[in-house]
Structure formats: C-alpha cells, structure tokens
Write an enzyme that holds these catalytic residues in place. Structure first.
Site, short mmCIF file in Angstrom:
data_model
loop_
_atom_site.label_atom_id
_atom_site.label_comp_id
_atom_site.label_asym_id
_atom_site.label_seq_id
_atom_site.Cartn_x
_atom_site.Cartn_y
_atom_site.Cartn_z
N ASP A 144 0.86 -1.17 0.00
CA ASP A 144 0.00 0.00 0.00
C ASP A 144 0.90 1.22 0.00
O ASP A 144 1.86 1.30 0.77
CB ASP A 144 -0.86 -0.02 1.28
CG ASP A 144 -2.26 0.51 1.05
OD1 ASP A 144 -2.37 1.63 0.53
OD2 ASP A 144 -3.22 -0.20 1.39
N ASP A 155 -3.05 4.74 -2.35
CA ASP A 155 -4.12 5.33 -1.55
C ASP A 155 -4.51 6.71 -2.10
O ASP A 155 -3.63 7.54 -2.36
CB ASP A 155 -3.59 5.48 -0.11
CG ASP A 155 -4.66 5.76 0.90
OD1 ASP A 155 -5.51 4.88 1.11
OD2 ASP A 155 -4.65 6.86 1.49
N GLU A 210 -6.38 4.00 -5.94
CA GLU A 210 -7.68 4.23 -5.29
C GLU A 210 -8.11 5.67 -5.63
O GLU A 210 -7.36 6.61 -5.37
CB GLU A 210 -7.55 4.06 -3.77
CG GLU A 210 -8.90 4.10 -3.09
CD GLU A 210 -8.83 4.57 -1.64
OE1 GLU A 210 -9.73 4.21 -0.87
OE2 GLU A 210 -7.89 5.31 -1.27
N HIS A 237 -11.10 -2.86 3.26
CA HIS A 237 -11.08 -2.52 4.69
C HIS A 237 -11.90 -1.28 5.02
O HIS A 237 -12.00 -0.91 6.19
CB HIS A 237 -9.62 -2.32 5.12
CG HIS A 237 -8.99 -1.15 4.42
ND1 HIS A 237 -8.76 -1.13 3.06
CD2 HIS A 237 -8.59 0.06 4.88
CE1 HIS A 237 -8.23 0.04 2.73
NE2 HIS A 237 -8.12 0.78 3.81
N ASP A 238 -12.43 -0.59 4.01
CA ASP A 238 -13.24 0.61 4.23
C ASP A 238 -14.73 0.38 4.02
O ASP A 238 -15.53 1.27 4.28
CB ASP A 238 -12.82 1.72 3.25
CG ASP A 238 -11.41 2.23 3.47
OD1 ASP A 238 -10.92 2.16 4.62
OD2 ASP A 238 -10.81 2.70 2.49
O1 TEU Z 1 -9.58 5.71 1.83
C1 TEU Z 1 -10.03 6.79 1.11
C2 TEU Z 1 -11.47 7.13 1.19
O2 TEU Z 1 -11.84 8.17 0.70
C3 TEU Z 1 -12.47 6.29 1.84
O3 TEU Z 1 -12.59 5.02 1.46
C4 TEU Z 1 -12.43 6.51 3.28
O4 TEU Z 1 -12.32 5.36 4.02
C5 TEU Z 1 -13.66 7.25 3.63
O5 TEU Z 1 -13.50 7.81 4.86
C6 TEU Z 1 -14.88 6.40 3.63
O6 TEU Z 1 -15.94 7.12 4.14
C7 TEU Z 1 -8.22 5.51 1.94
C8 TEU Z 1 -7.94 4.29 2.78
O7 TEU Z 1 -8.41 3.16 2.11
C9 TEU Z 1 -8.54 4.49 4.12
O8 TEU Z 1 -8.45 3.37 4.94
C10 TEU Z 1 -7.83 5.67 4.76
O9 TEU Z 1 -8.44 5.97 5.98
C11 TEU Z 1 -7.84 6.89 3.88
O10 TEU Z 1 -7.56 6.62 2.52
C12 TEU Z 1 -6.79 7.86 4.33
O11 TEU Z 1 -5.52 7.33 4.07
#
Ligand code: TEU
Length: 599
Positions: free
Chosen positions: A122, A229, A287, A361-362
């Site tokens: 990542d 990310d 992403e 994971h989100d």
């Molecule tokens: O996520 C980016 C993002 O915009 C979303 O998926 C985020 O989780 C959002 O708050 C959802 O409502 C990435 C990562 O995958 C995430 O885990 C991190 O928290 C975020 O970036 C910051 O690095």
C-alpha cells in the site's frame, strides 16, 4: 529489483539455469490475476498482543495458496502512530513494531514468492503522519520543507482560530474542518483526513522525487507493485476554492477542488517513468474516490503509461440518499447496481482495464450489504455475489474473510467501535442533534469496522486470530463461519471462491471475453454474457431471497427477453453452480449458474 526478475544473461533459447524459476512478472500478468487484500491488524496475531502482525501472515500463507490467488496486497505496515490504523505513516522505510520488523517483511515477501504469490504494498503518499520528520520540519515557517505541505494563512479578514477563519470551507473525511491551526506560526495546514494526516504538496518537485526514491527502494526490496491510496488527490485545484455546501452540513465539500486536479496525469506519468513501473511490470492500482469512467479511461490507457487500473467508488456509493453522505442510507435496486458495473465494463472495454471489488477494509461486508446474511441465505448469497463479480472483465480483489462469507460486525454500542471515522462521526452527529439510535444504525450498516473484525480461522474463543485480547471484537458467528469449518467442505463459500479463481486462470473467456448485460431492468436476475474466440459463458444469477422463475408472466419481447434466455439455457451445460444438481427453469433464492457454450 526482485530476484525473480534477475534474468540470467543468456540468449532467449538458453535452457533455464538450474533452480531458476519463471518470472512472476511477465508483461500484462495482472490481467489474469486475482488479488487478495490483507489488513494486517486483523489477519493473524503471532505474539498474543491482540494485534495482527507480519509473522502471523507468513504463518497463514498456505490458506492463500490454497485459495489460488496470485497477489497479496498488504495494507500499510509502515511505522505509524496508528491514528488511522497505519494510513498515517511516520517512516516509509520501516515497519511498525506492532507488525514486526523489516526482516519479517523480507521473510513474508520471500515466502510469498516461494508460493508463486506476488506482494503489492500500500502506498500512502497523498499525506504523511504529522509525526513524519518531513512534517515536523515543515512546522517551522523558515524550513525548506515548509512548502512540502499545504500551509495557508487564515481567510482574509479573519482572526486565526476564530469560527470560519479556515483558509477554505472544506470538511475532512473524518469530520470537522480539513484545516488545522498550528499555534506556533498562526497558519493552518490542510488535512483531507485526520489532523494527524497532513496532505503533502505534490506541486513541489522535491516531494515527488522523495516519493519516487522511496518507491524504488521498495521495488529493490522485491515488492511487485503498489496499491495507491487516494492517488487522485495528489493533484488539487491550487486555488483551493470553497466547495459546495449541502443543506444542514457544517462544512463544504472537498470535492471537486481536492481531487482529479489538472496535473494528475502528469504526476502519474512522471512516477511511472521515475520508478520504472512499466519496464518492471509492476502492478499498479490507484484508489480514486470521486473519479469517473472518463478519468479511469485516461489513467489506465496503456499508451499513457500511468496506472494499470483504478478503484472506482461509484458502485459503493449507490446505497446513499441523493446529496447525502455515506451515512444517509438508501435502498439499492438491483438494476441500478447492474447498470453501474455495466457502464464501467463498456467504458473500459476498448481502452484501459477495470478492477473488480465488493469489499475492502473501508467498506461493509458484501454479504451483509448486497446479499442476505441471514442463516438461510448467507452461503448462497455470498457465492452468487462472488460469481457475478468474478465473471466481469477486470482484475478481481478479494478482501480477507470475504472468501468465508464473513458478515458485518453487528455492533450496537459506540464503545465497540475503534475506527477514527466512526468514532468521530458519532460525536459530530450527536453534536448536530442527530438521535443516537439513528447514528448507531447507520454505523452498524456502514462503519469501516464491519470489515475489520478479526479474521475467523476457527471456532476457538478468539477465532484463532490471537491468544490475547483482540484489538477489535471477534464476530460471535466465528463459531460457525471460519476457515477450519470451510476448508474441506465442497459446499462452502471458500470452495466456491477457489473454483471461481481457478476458472479465471484457465478460461480466457473469463479474463478477456467481451461483456454484455442481458435483462438490465430485471429486478431479481443478474444475467451476463461473455464471449471470446467462438465460446461463450452465460451467468444467470438470482440476486434475491425469493425464488425466481425464468418462465415469467408478462414478458417483454426482443433478443434479451426471458423467452430468449430460456431457449439459451435449455440444453446448456452448467459449468459452475451454486446449487449443484438443480436444473430447470426456476432458480432458488440466491442461486446462480454459469453456463458454457461452444467448444
Ligand atoms: O480511503 C479513502 C477514502 O476516501 C475512503 O474510502 C475513506 O475510508 C472514507 O472515509 C470512507 O468514508 C483511503 C484508505 O483506504 C482508508 O483506509 C484511509 O483511511 C484513507 O484513505 C486515508 O488514508
């Protein structure tokens, strides 16, 4: 450079050196690959501290090898204060002690390669931790690193620290404003996520070179690619304009100004060249919240040398009320979901490449969100969701536990949550007068902790995840939903994922075939036809908890109607069923069949 790519300096016809292994990175290898995401904190704990770690992953690699996946994407294991579970990095070239050591990571990379699995890191470079030395230095206004971040004075005419004095109206993803006042200099810095995640200023060429050097260091160490990310946030509208304000919202939106800026393609192409992403056939997936098909087409066009693929958010933002945030829940009619995936399939059919995912994971667990996680339908709906997704064209991503049909956490109290986004959301919404039950209800549906409960290995008290106290509660359903129970059960969700992954490896119709969505408006059936080289696969999936007869009452006419479908499937062979042995024109709830046509 990884040892796998150190080809011996011999002619093309020279026999392989004794002990030589085939390269794991042939050109375009990722087009037939399946990626498995590991969220290290929740995967396997080897030392009993309740937090997953690298030796834990290495010890469980046979599970991934048996599943048949090609790539392990490792969520961040870098040194971090863990404000956002490692997405806040204070040292890009070291491993956080909670996860182990660099030597443990080297051992994991080697153990993956031994099994023919590539490892993708990542890459979190839109922001660092506020504890990263770059930012610590940057706090001094005279430091050469001041410009490495987005420092701005208060809005003209406003006293720093007073309401509305932030340089613009953007809200942060984790509640509150996207600006934090640094009392020492009286200036604000930008943080699109938590105040402990200051945004790097990619306009500064030194920032970019420092990132590329770090990436090369990881490639030398043997990694096979990067999941990037929020990579479309690296180019912003440098005027930092106020964003639109939704009715009742305390802050403006950071979109469109904070993402997909005018220099995105330039930065990605520069990174591609500087790191040698193309020459070394590294996997890259960006992403990209808020990106469109048009952006994805551009960024993944091989001729442009930017990225292999992106993660769109469109399909995971469909169960949101119009104009609302992720917490404003709305029903999602099947045709809307089908049409969205179809639009990406068609949009990237001739140029570019899709990633395919339900989970990460989100996101909440797919079987709880798009399927039916009741005891009666959980297994079938997990299998059918997998079938549908994996029969699209693109690179599928499986998130840990998805292959078991793991469900949402079922938390009912705020004290059970650990995620910064959920905890902050709860406090902010309470402050705005939202009833507590409503907040808890939306958290139970959408919180990121739904995806983060520990991996369920067996039916022991902590699911085989840890011998200690897990950092986040194990789902009580681990007594029946776990790897040990599924391992040798041919009817398990796990067995179905193995079959789907194997099919992608062996059947070019799956990896390369043209895509067509049939019966787009049908509210229960998801029907897909894939064609390639004179062969076809037809997916007929009942995405509902009621039976569905292919012999309908009032049927539309035309090539794609139910009668046409009946004729098609009448004598076809079922290649991959969720309900083996069932035939005929009625599908059970969440039954799906993959039919094969042609030689
Ligand atoms: O996520 C980016 C993002 O915009 C979303 O998926 C985020 O989780 C959002 O708050 C959802 O409502 C990435 C990562 O995958 C995430 O885990 C991190 O928290 C975020 O970036 C910051 O690095």
């Amino acid at each position: 450079m990884s040892s796998f790519d150190a080809a011996p300096a011999a002619g093309p016809d020279a026999p392989a050196a004794p002990g030589a292994r085939p390269s794991l990175r042939e050109p375009g290898w990722w087009r037939t690959a399946v990626v498995y995401q590991v969220y290290p904190r929740s995967f396997a704990d080897s030392d009993g501290d309740g937090v997953g770690d690298l030796p834990g992953i290495t010890a469980r690699l046979d599970h991934l090898a048996n599943l048949g996946i090609d790539v392990l994407w490792l969520s961040p294991v870098y040194r971090s204060p863990m404000d956002d579970n490692g997405y806040d990095i204070s040292d890009y070239r070291d491993v956080d002690p909670s996860f182990g050591t660099l030597a443990d990571l080297d051992a994991l990379i080697a153990a993956c390669h031994d099994r023919g699995i590539r490892l993708v890191m990542d890459l979190v470079v839109n922001h660092t931790s506020d504890e990263h030395p770059w930012f610590v230095e940057s706090r001094d206004p005279r430091s050469p690193k001041r410009d490495w971040y987005w420092w701005r004075p208060a809005r003209p005419g406003h006293e720093p620290g007073t309401p509305g004095a932030e340089p613009n109206n953007w809200g942060a993803a984790f509640s509150g404003p996207a600006w934090h006042l640094d009392a020492a200099s009286g200036e604000y810095y930008l943080h699109l996520f938590s105040p402990k995640q200051p945004d790097l200023n990619w306009e500064n060429p030194q920032v970019r070179q420092a990132v590329y050097a770090m990436m090369r260091w990881w490639v030398e160490r043997g990694v096979d690619g990067f999941r990037m990310d929020v990579i479309n946030f690296i180019s912003k509208d440098v005027t930092l304009p106020d964003g639109p304000v939704a009715p009742g919202a305390p802050h403006g939106s950071a979109f469109p100004g904070s993402a997909n800026g005018p220099r995105l393609d330039e930065f990605l192409a520069e990174m591609h060249a500087a790191v040698g992403l193309g020459e070394q056939h590294l996997l890259t997936v960006g992403e990209m919240p808020g990106s469109t098909i048009e952006v994805a087409r551009r960024v993944t066009d091989p001729a442009r040398d930017e990225l292999n693929m992106v993660f769109t958010f469109e399909h995971v933002d469909l169960d949101v009320a119009p104009g609302g945030t992720k917490w404003d829940l709305a029903d999602l009619p099947l045709p809307v979901l089908k049409r969205n995936l179809e639009s990406w399939q068609l949009g990237l059919a001739d140029v570019g490449w899709n990633s395919l995912y339900w989970n990460n994971h989100d996101q909440p667990r797919a079987v709880s969100r798009f399927g039916d996680d009741s005891p009666e339908h959980r297994v079938s709906s997990a299998k059918t969701l997998a079938t549908v997704l994996h029969l699209h064209r693109g690179t599928p991503f499986v998130y840990q536990g998805e292959e078991l049909g793991m469900t949402n956490a079922g938390f009912a109290q705020i004290g059970q949550y650990r995620d910064i986004e959920s905890v902050n959301r709860h406090a902010a919404a309470l402050g705005l007068g939202t009833p507590a039950e409503e907040i808890l209800r939306s958290l139970s549906v959408k919180s990121r902790d739904n995806a983060r409960t520990p991996m369920q290995w067996d039916d022991s008290p902590h699911a085989g995840f840890t011998t200690g106290e897990p950092w986040l509660a194990v789902n009580p359903n681990h007594t029946s939903i776990n790897v040990a129970a599924a391992q040798d059960d041919p009817a398990s969700v796990l067995a179905h994922y193995r079959a789907l992954i194997a099919l992608r490896h062996t059947d070019p119709v799956v990896s390369e075939g043209d895509f067509e969505l049939l019966l787009p408006d049908h509210e229960q059936l998801w029907v897909i036809r894939r064609t390639h080289g004179g062969r076809a696969l037809l997916v007929v999936a009942n995405c509902s908890s009621q039976p569905c007869a292919l012999a309908g009452g009032e049927e539309p006419t035309g090539e794609d109607d139910l009668a046409g479908l009946r004729a098609l499937v009448a004598d076809a062979d079922v290649l991959l069923p969720t309900h083996p042995g069932r035939q005929g024109l009625e599908l059970a709830p969440w039954e799906s069949r993959v039919y094969a046509f042609g030689a």
